[in-house]
Design a protein around this motif. Structure first.
Motif: not given
Ligand code: APR
Length: 320
Positions: A13-14, A34, A78, A81, A121
């Motif tokens: 998404q990002i 990816d 990014t 998960v 994160n």
């Protein structure tokens, strides 16, 4: 002059939003990477097909092999998960630490001179681990959190005051967790600090406290609404502002998770502080004065980050 090369590790998404914004702003050619084969290629082709409509020139490619990021000027990470409702950012640490190891190795091998922006994160711990795994000069790697947290605060303030978001500045420092530190004294409307605006009757202390709290929980608010993932438009816009400052040597002053070597009494951790981003990466760390109350909030936030870094060392002995 050759175009700059922007590598996006993670085309979710990002990552997809980053790719679109990088094109719209003509920052350079974009490589999406990816592990989900087909996704980076598909998103790249889709965005490239939007370029004739919007009128921008940028080459897009998708890859699942790290050799594709070779020579990148900027790498934005990014991969990993995102959280789901009920999860804190810290719950992601086990899975995303493994991802940082793979990404760090890829960057070390193929793009060791890039300026790297980490978004994965729990941010402050993941950018710390990514620096260790990649061996990058700590001045060439930062975490994206403060620009996003400040943007959320600015949005809430602009709504409350019914003024343009452009005229609201805000600084949110510390770690990217629920104990982040929105600095009310250093946040302004057209240069007028928020405490003065309370005195002028523009808002009340209670409303201001509520906006600070909403900022701290801003990520969770979006997760609860989306249910299947976390925020992506504002995080992507924030990282693009950081990338643009590096690529164009704008020397913007932005709150980012930067490697501290004694500033703010912190050594060897990445913590959200105001920095100047220019062609050399992190060109300056701005040390602002804190009140006793702000110092206490900042220290609490630093301690949370320390705990996460210790947890990383516990999971992967090579980091200890
Ligand atoms: N290497 C490369 N890509 C990976 C890897 C890996 N080892 N592991 C996962 N990915 C990819 C996934 O295939 C997916 O496409 O990372 C992408 C993540 O995308 P999303 O799940 O859509 O997550 P997103 O919303 O983009 O958030 C990514 O940023 O803000 C943080 O908490 C958020 O950690 C999360 C990250």
């Amino acid at each position: 002059m050759a175009r700059k090369k922007i590598a996006l590790i993670g085309a979710g998404q990002i990552g997809g939003t980053l790719a679109h914004l990088a094109g719209l702003k003509e920052l350079g050619d974009v490589v999406l990477f990816d592990i989900a084969d087909g996704v980076p290629q598909g998103k790249g082709l889709d965005i490239a097909e939007s370029a004739p409509v919007d009128g921008f020139d940028a080459k897009y490619s998708g890859a699942s092999d790290y050799s594709a990021i070779a020579g990148a000027d900027v790498v934005i990470v990014t991969a990993g998960v995102p959280r789901k409702p009920g999860m804190s950012r810290d719950d992601l640490i086990g899975i995303n630490l493994k991802v940082m190891e793979a990404v760090g190795t890829g960057i070390k091998t193929h793009a060791p001179n890039a300026f790297v922006i980490c978004i994965t994160n729990p941010l402050d711990a993941m950018v710390w681990a990514l620096q260790k795994f990649s061996g990058l000069d700590p001045k060439k790697i930062v975490g994206m959190a403060g620009v996003l947290d400040s943007a959320r605060f600015r949005h809430f303030l602009a709504e409350e005051f019914q003024v343009s978001v452009e005229d609201v500045t805000a600084f949110v420092l510390g770690g990217h967790g629920d104990d982040m530190v929105p600095l009310v004294r250093y946040s302004t409307v057209a240069g007028v600090p928020l405490p003065d605006l309370v005195k002028m009757g523009w808002t009340t202390q209670e409303k201001l406290d509520a906006m600070v709290e909403r900022t701290r929980k801003g990520g969770g608010e979006i997760v609860n609404l989306l249910k299947t993932g976390s925020a992506f438009y504002a995080p992507a816009a924030s990282a693009i502002a950081m990338a643009e400052s590096y690529l164009k040597d704008k020397k913007r002053v932005l709150p980012c998770a930067a490697h501290l070597t004694g500033q703010y009494g912190v050594d060897g951790l990445f913590i959200g502080v105001p920095i100047v981003i220019g062609e050399n990466g992190v060109e300056r760390i701005v040390e602002v004065e804190f009140t006793a109350e702000e110092t206490a909030m900042f220290e609490k936030s630093v301690n949370s980050v320390k705990g996460l870094v210790e947890a990383c060392k516990g999971i992967n002995g090579a980091l200890a």
